[in-house]
Design an enzyme around this catalytic site. Structure first.
Site, PDB file in Angstrom:
ATOM      1  N   LEU A   1       0.865  -1.176   0.000  1.00 15.68           N
ATOM      2  CA  LEU A   1       0.000   0.000   0.000  1.00 15.68           C
ATOM      3  C   LEU A   1       0.903   1.228   0.000  1.00 15.68           C
ATOM      4  O   LEU A   1       1.764   1.365   0.873  1.00 15.68           O
ATOM      5  CB  LEU A   1      -0.922   0.018   1.219  1.00 15.68           C
ATOM      6  N   ILE A   2       0.698   2.095  -0.966  1.00 15.00           N
ATOM      7  CA  ILE A   2       1.543   3.276  -1.144  1.00 15.00           C
ATOM      8  C   ILE A   2       0.675   4.518  -1.051  1.00 15.00           C
ATOM      9  O   ILE A   2      -0.355   4.615  -1.728  1.00 15.00           O
ATOM     10  CB  ILE A   2       2.265   3.243  -2.511  1.00 15.00           C
TER      11      ILE A   2
ATOM     12  N   GLY B   1       0.059   8.720  -1.490  1.00 16.48           N
ATOM     13  CA  GLY B   1       0.514   9.815  -2.343  1.00 16.48           C
ATOM     14  C   GLY B   1       0.909   9.392  -3.739  1.00 16.48           C
ATOM     15  O   GLY B   1       1.995   9.731  -4.229  1.00 16.48           O
ATOM     16  N   CYS B   2       0.022   8.676  -4.425  1.00 12.74           N
ATOM     17  CA  CYS B   2       0.357   8.104  -5.736  1.00 12.74           C
ATOM     18  C   CYS B   2      -0.135   8.925  -6.929  1.00 12.74           C
ATOM     19  O   CYS B   2      -0.073   8.440  -8.064  1.00 12.74           O
ATOM     20  CB  CYS B   2      -0.205   6.683  -5.847  1.00 12.74           C
TER      21      CYS B   2
ATOM     22  N   SER C   1       1.168  11.527  -8.251  1.00  9.33           N
ATOM     23  CA  SER C   1       2.272  12.048  -9.065  1.00  9.33           C
ATOM     24  C   SER C   1       3.592  11.659  -8.425  1.00  9.33           C
ATOM     25  O   SER C   1       3.634  11.056  -7.351  1.00  9.33           O
ATOM     26  CB  SER C   1       2.181  13.585  -9.180  1.00  9.33           C
ATOM     27  N   GLY C   2       4.688  12.014  -9.102  1.00  7.84           N
ATOM     28  CA  GLY C   2       6.006  11.910  -8.522  1.00  7.84           C
ATOM     29  C   GLY C   2       6.418  10.541  -8.036  1.00  7.84           C
ATOM     30  O   GLY C   2       6.214   9.517  -8.694  1.00  7.84           O
TER      31      GLY C   2
ATOM     32  N   GLY D   1       5.389   8.554  -5.598  1.00  8.66           N
ATOM     33  CA  GLY D   1       4.369   7.547  -5.340  1.00  8.66           C
ATOM     34  C   GLY D   1       3.871   6.884  -6.604  1.00  8.66           C
ATOM     35  O   GLY D   1       3.704   5.656  -6.655  1.00  8.66           O
TER      36      GLY D   1
ATOM     37  N   SER E   1      13.527  12.975   3.143  1.00  2.90           N
ATOM     38  CA  SER E   1      14.145  13.928   2.226  1.00  2.90           C
ATOM     39  C   SER E   1      15.617  14.067   2.547  1.00  2.90           C
ATOM     40  O   SER E   1      16.041  13.885   3.696  1.00  2.90           O
ATOM     41  CB  SER E   1      13.467  15.301   2.366  1.00  2.90           C
TER      42      SER E   1
ATOM     43  N   TYR F   1       9.526  22.389   6.619  1.00  7.41           N
ATOM     44  CA  TYR F   1       9.533  21.126   5.876  1.00  7.41           C
ATOM     45  C   TYR F   1      10.583  20.176   6.444  1.00  7.41           C
ATOM     46  O   TYR F   1      10.314  18.990   6.689  1.00  7.41           O
ATOM     47  CB  TYR F   1       9.804  21.406   4.398  1.00  7.41           C
TER      48      TYR F   1
END
Length: 249
Positions: free
Chosen positions: A6-7, A9-10, A12-13, A15, A128, A141
């Site tokens: 299960l991922i 934030g899919c 874009s980018g 994900g 990050s 952030y």
């Protein structure tokens, strides 16, 4: 048995790329996003696209009820913020932490009962390279991601007895993602006039960066963190992130 990931934030980018990567490797994939778009991903019985807002307990409960067995959770959903801390409303600070920090914590807490009961499972938290070296104008952030670094390191120890693994993926600077555009409204007014010359110099320095991170770099790092053996906790993703991780401190 085919494993299920299960991922979050899919849309874009990272994900989106990671969902496609796991699907290509033969896994069952549950790709989640706030506003589901099935057209972004491969179709078939091994790919499910479900709605999820990681800041809402009811949304998390709903997706877990539909998901069934989860072998791997990839906490990728996140929002960006660039601006002077002095000018950043505390409401915006809390908004960033709700998604970047409390969201992954809530998702982990939701899947842990089934993983601990089976004594098997992996959680991968995407942070990050801002946690690897200080960067200006991203204090909020960076704080939200650094909190997850500490959380992950401690949780990894805590869950060893249950054979549940917890890993970190640290992407570098990725100009091809929608980091800035996704947060443009949130960032309005966060560069006061007094900070403008400095902000311009920072933007100019970004343009000079040679080695950068791609979505594929991150997908591969998540795959390695998920399937690799050994006790490695942190997986820098992208040439620039790897260089920062290896730099003397």
């Amino acid at each position: 048995m085919t494993h299920t990931v299960l991922i979050t934030g899919c849309s874009s980018g990272y994900g989106l790329e990671t969902a496609g990567h796991f699907h290509a490797k033969g896994w069952n994939v549950i790709a989640t996003m706030r506003s589901p778009r099935a057209d972004l991903l491969p179709t078939g019985e091994r790919m499910r696209v479900l709605p999820l807002d990681v800041t809402r307990a009811d949304s998390i409960a709903a997706v877990l009820a539909q998901a069934g067995r989860i072998d791997v959770l990839v906490n990728n959903a996140g929002i960006g913020l660039f601006g002077a801390f002095e000018a950043t409303p505390m409401a915006t600070v809390r908004e960033v932490f709700e998604t970047n920090t409390f969201g992954p914590m809530a998702m982990a807490q939701a899947v842990l009962p089934q993983m601990c009961a089976r004594r098997a499972g992996t959680i991968v938290n995407v942070t990050s390279s801002a946690t690897l070296a200080p960067m200006p104008l991203v204090a909020v952030y960076t704080a939200s991601k650094t909190a997850i670094e500490g959380f992950t390191a401690s949780l990894a120890f805590e869950l060893e007895a249950f054979n549940v693994r917890v890993k970190l993926v640290q992407p570098g600077y990725a100009p091809s993602t929608r980091f800035t555009s996704n947060g443009s409204e949130r960032m309005q007014g966060l560069i006061p006039e007094a900070y403008a010359p400095y902000a311009h110099s920072v933007f100019a320095s970004f343009a000079q960066i040679g080695a950068v991170t791609t979505e594929a770099d991150v997908a591969q790092a998540v795959w390695q963190a998920t399937t690799g053996a050994g006790a490695q906790l942190r997986f820098p993703a992208g040439e620039d992130a790897v260089a920062l991780a290896q730099a003397p401190r």
